[in-house]
Enzyme design. Structure first.
Site, mmCIF file in Angstrom:
data_model
loop_
_atom_site.group_PDB
_atom_site.id
_atom_site.type_symbol
_atom_site.label_atom_id
_atom_site.label_comp_id
_atom_site.label_asym_id
_atom_site.label_seq_id
_atom_site.Cartn_x
_atom_site.Cartn_y
_atom_site.Cartn_z
ATOM 1 N N ASP A 107 0.875 -1.178 -0.639
ATOM 2 C CA ASP A 107 0.131 -0.171 0.283
ATOM 3 C C ASP A 107 0.893 0.614 0.106
ATOM 4 O O ASP A 107 0.572 1.847 0.106
ATOM 5 C CB ASP A 107 -0.673 0.036 1.115
ATOM 6 C CG ASP A 107 -2.159 1.105 1.079
ATOM 7 O OD1 ASP A 107 -2.377 1.948 0.393
ATOM 8 O OD2 ASP A 107 -2.204 1.829 2.504
ATOM 9 N N GLU A 133 2.983 -8.336 6.979
ATOM 10 C CA GLU A 133 1.826 -9.290 6.904
ATOM 11 C C GLU A 133 1.777 -10.366 5.806
ATOM 12 O O GLU A 133 0.978 -9.882 4.495
ATOM 13 C CB GLU A 133 0.646 -8.220 6.464
ATOM 14 C CG GLU A 133 0.531 -7.334 7.410
ATOM 15 C CD GLU A 133 -1.055 -6.019 7.445
ATOM 16 O OE1 GLU A 133 -1.601 -6.427 6.113
ATOM 17 O OE2 GLU A 133 -1.056 -5.330 7.837
ATOM 18 N N TYR A 193 -6.920 -3.408 12.153
ATOM 19 C CA TYR A 193 -7.824 -1.954 12.337
ATOM 20 C C TYR A 193 -9.626 -2.348 12.309
ATOM 21 O O TYR A 193 -9.971 -2.205 11.194
ATOM 22 C CB TYR A 193 -8.071 -1.584 10.081
ATOM 23 C CG TYR A 193 -6.063 -1.644 10.149
ATOM 24 C CD1 TYR A 193 -5.544 -0.327 10.061
ATOM 25 C CD2 TYR A 193 -4.824 -2.432 10.233
ATOM 26 C CE1 TYR A 193 -4.103 0.534 9.918
ATOM 27 C CE2 TYR A 193 -3.835 -1.388 9.374
ATOM 28 C CZ TYR A 193 -3.487 -0.394 9.794
ATOM 29 O OH TYR A 193 -2.090 -0.276 9.808
ATOM 30 N N GLU A 220 0.634 -2.096 14.082
ATOM 31 C CA GLU A 220 -0.020 -1.280 13.488
ATOM 32 C C GLU A 220 -1.346 -1.387 13.658
ATOM 33 O O GLU A 220 -1.924 -1.755 14.119
ATOM 34 C CB GLU A 220 -0.437 -1.390 11.376
ATOM 35 C CG GLU A 220 1.042 -1.064 10.838
ATOM 36 C CD GLU A 220 0.716 -1.554 9.534
ATOM 37 O OE1 GLU A 220 0.042 -1.833 8.666
ATOM 38 O OE2 GLU A 220 2.000 -1.861 8.734
HETATM 39 C C1 GCB Z 1 -1.473 -2.297 6.261
HETATM 40 C C2 GCB Z 1 -0.440 -2.559 5.966
HETATM 41 C C3 GCB Z 1 0.512 -1.016 5.358
HETATM 42 C C4 GCB Z 1 -0.844 -0.356 4.953
HETATM 43 C C5 GCB Z 1 -2.551 -0.280 6.407
HETATM 44 C C6 GCB Z 1 -3.473 0.393 5.649
HETATM 45 O O1 GCB Z 1 -1.603 -3.347 7.642
HETATM 46 O O2 GCB Z 1 0.553 -3.045 6.765
HETATM 47 O O3 GCB Z 1 0.849 -0.970 4.431
HETATM 48 O O4 GCB Z 1 -0.642 1.050 4.688
HETATM 49 O O5 GCB Z 1 -2.376 -1.215 6.515
HETATM 50 O O6 GCB Z 1 -3.348 1.711 5.587
HETATM 51 O O7 GCB Z 1 -4.092 -0.319 5.330
#
Ligand code: GCB
Length: 656
Positions: free
Chosen positions: A217, A461, A514, A550
């Protein structure tokens, strides 16, 4: 290649009757696939450095198969003679430099060229090695000097170099012409992996249309991203230094060192450790030894101590032998600290360390991923303002200049290799693994001496539930531990705890999640329960300390809504606060850190999930704070005051 040695070190402990054997493994030679060092180029009384940054001639190979440059040997003459060239700054990504969308999204070979005036004394003195070094070029590079191919390199985030003395001496009257061809095409075996997809349906796509697909990403910026330079050494020279630090009873520091020399069979070496006041605190002779520092000043993280980032200077001097060998001097900054992990804690100098930090990217307007000092210094100032004590080099190794800043400022680093987006089962094959092992060798070789680096991350990941992931990660993690037995190793997971095949091999569990964003979007109320379950599951199964590596939410700066809705600054704030409440319970048990995604907004490919890039930054891409930055700042300073040992003036932000 440094000879890792077996140290049978008896210390005060022996006198106390506790025999302690430190075995720093004879495995280094056995596992490392590289045979030279990669010391950062530094000036000294025996070494000169000449930077080649600035404007280079540049030409993208727009031919249908992108191969015209090789077919017509563009390296043989001046690039401007092969066709139109444009100015291209080095270091910088080329993508955002012009107004041409075809160059922004270009895939294939681009050509850089520059003529250099080499100092006459370098040419005249046949006893001087002249080394051409590229800090990094993304992704695959081929280098010529005066039309002769001198090296190539596979991988976009680590340095490579080659000795070019004999070539520049061939005809000292002609300027030295350096040509570098760089290709950003990713394959299933590159790191990160990617694929090229050709679209042949002429009712939908123009002739020759193709795209590059990948599972990460961030924008696949390309070009020469870090400084290019020439440096000199004598013919016989210090090729590599490995230091391993230990601390004894918090009073004495032990610096075990190993120096490898090239070009002389029996070099005489002396090693001196000098403190910040210029005092010599320990000396030794020979290619391997131990420097004992009495009343050691330890290297401490920022906010954990009133004097963070203390560095000694280790001066390695290879003496002239009066005949063919000349003196060579190299000074390496050395921070003395230890790192260890228990089932619930991360210890630095035997004291619990809690990561309150950020994930970053090398990313900014116009420069893309090009090294940029104003940006680097601004980012450090912002991290300090936030009260961040650490960051992860998501998702690739950052410039070594950045790690040097971390060493000096006491910012702790989780050093990640470019193993991001390993999702296709074909990227778990032998060729991929072999390349991944080499990249870890290159990474450890470059970064092993940085005290700020406390842990290696071998991937982000990956599809860790796929059957081949177990062998792949077991091999990779064991290899990395053998390369560097002094640091823990991890990879960053987003898999299901029960099906993750690599977790049994990591030292620290690093989890990305997330909640209320990719899962249950808009439902902030799920965060406490889902995050709690996440931690309990991982800890219950593995009994290893956990970092929330994260978490976060996109916020378009200036969008507001109360009650919060997704993409507003309020929503991002509440996501953070909801995570923090759970961290505060779990950090009393086994959660050892939290790294926000992300420090700043960054560019990605275009797509329906991204509004001119990823907006999960707590700062904008121009480094202005969103509301979430203030939430984080208040928290991080509170954590620092609780867990660190701060002088009174640093307590100020707590009154926020
Ligand atoms: C993740 C990734 C990261 C992305 C982030 C997102 O899990 O490791 O590279 O930018 O989520 O914002 O989706």
């Amino acid at each position: 290649m440094p000879n890792y040695y077996l140290i049978i070190q008896t210390r005060l402990g022996q006198r106390l009757g506790m025999f302690r054997v430190v075995c720093l493994l004879a495995v280094f030679d056995a596992v490392c696939l590289l045979d030279t060092g990669m010391l950062f180029p530094r000036e000294s009384s025996s070494r000169e450095v000449k930077e080649l940054n600035g404007l280079w001639d540049f030409r993208a190979d727009q031919s249908p198969n992108r191969n015209q440059g090789f077919d017509r040997a563009w390296y043989k003459s001046r690039l401007a003679e092969t066709g139109p060239v444009i100015d291209m700054p080095v270091p910088a990504s080329y993508n955002d430099i012009t107004q041409d969308p075809a160059l922004r999204d270009f895939i294939g070979w681009v050509w850089y060229e520059r003529e250099v005036v080499v100092p006459a004394r370098w040419v005249a003195d046949g006893g001087t090695r002249v080394v051409l070094r590229v800090g990094s070029a993304h992704y695959y590079s081929v280098v010529w000097v005066n039309g002769v191919k001198v090296t190539e390199h596979d991988g976009g985030h680590l340095p490579f170099e080659v000795e070019i003395g004999s070539l520049i001496r061939k005809d000292p009257t002609v300027p030295c012409r350096i040509t570098i061809a760089v290709n950003n095409t990713l394959t299933l075996e590159t790191l990160p992996p990617g694929t090229i997809q050709h679209m042949d349906d002429r009712t939908k796509y123009p002739e020759g249309f193709f795209v590059q697909n990948f599972n990460f990403d961030f924008f696949n910026y390309a070009g020469i991203h870090r400084p290019v330079l020439l440096y000199t050494t004598p013919k016989a020279y210090v090729d590599d230094i490995t230091v391993i630090k230990d601390v004894f009873l918090c009073v004495s520091g032990l610096v075990k060192y190993n120096v490898s020399v090239q070009g002389a069979a029996n070099a005489t070496l002396s090693v001196t450790l000098i403190d910040k006041d210029g005092r010599c605190v320990a000396t030794s002779n020979g290619p391997a030894g131990v420097l004992k520092v009495v009343d050691v000043k330890l290297w401490w993280p920022y906010l954990m101590h009133e004097n963070p980032g203390y560095l000694y200077s280790m001066e390695v001097r290879q003496h002239a032998d009066g005949k063919s060998t000349f003196e060579d001097v190299y000074s390496l900054p050395v921070g003395i600290r230890t790192v260890s992990v228990t089932s619930t804690q991360f210890l630095i100098n035997n004291k619990p360390f809690y990561f309150h930090g950020v994930n970053k990217h090398e990313d900014s307007d116009i420069r893309g991923k090009g090294l940029d000092w104003p940006l680097i210094v601004k980012d450090f100032n912002l991290m300090k303002w936030l009260g961040a004590n650490s960051f992860r080099t998501s998702h690739y190794p950052y410039a070594e200049e950045i790690l040097q800043m971390c060493d000096r400022h006491g910012i702790v680093v989780i050093d990640e290799c470019p193993g991001v987006g390993i999702k296709d089962i074909r990227s778990f094959g032998k060729a991929s693994l072999t390349h991944h092992l080499v990249v870890m060798d290159e990474l450890v070789r470059r970064d092993k001496n940085h005290p700020s680096v406390v842990m290696w991350s071998v991937a982000n990941e990956p599809a860790a539930e796929m059957p081949p992931a177990e062998f792949y990660f077991k091999t990779l993690i064991q290899h990395t531990k053998a390369l560097d037995p002094t640091r823990p190793v991890t990879y960053i997971t987003a898999s299901n705890y029960a099906r993750d095949k690599g977790a049994p091999y990591v030292d620290v569990i690093c989890v990305n999640s997330y909640f209320s964003w990719y899962h249950d979007p808009g439902h902030l109320e799920v965060i406490p329960i889902q995050l709690n379950t996440q931690f309990e599951n991982w800890y219950g199964k593995y009994q290893k300390p956990i970092i929330q590596s994260e978490y976060g939410a996109d916020a378009v700066p200036g969008l507001h809504s109360d009650p919060p809705v997704m993409f507003t600054e309020e929503y991002q704030k509440v996501v953070l606060q909801s995570y923090h409440n759970v961290f505060d319970q779990k950090r009393k048990q086994y959660v050892i850190g939290e790294l926000i995604w992300n420090f700043a907004d960054f560019m990605t490919v275009q797509g329906i999930l991204r509004v001119v890039g990823n907006k999960k930054g707590v700062f904008t891409r121009q480094r202005q704070p969103k509301a979430a930055a203030f939430i984080l700042r208040e928290r991080y300073w509170r954590l620092a005051n609780e867990t660190g040992r701060l002088p009174p003036w640093t307590k100020y932000p707590c009154s926020l």
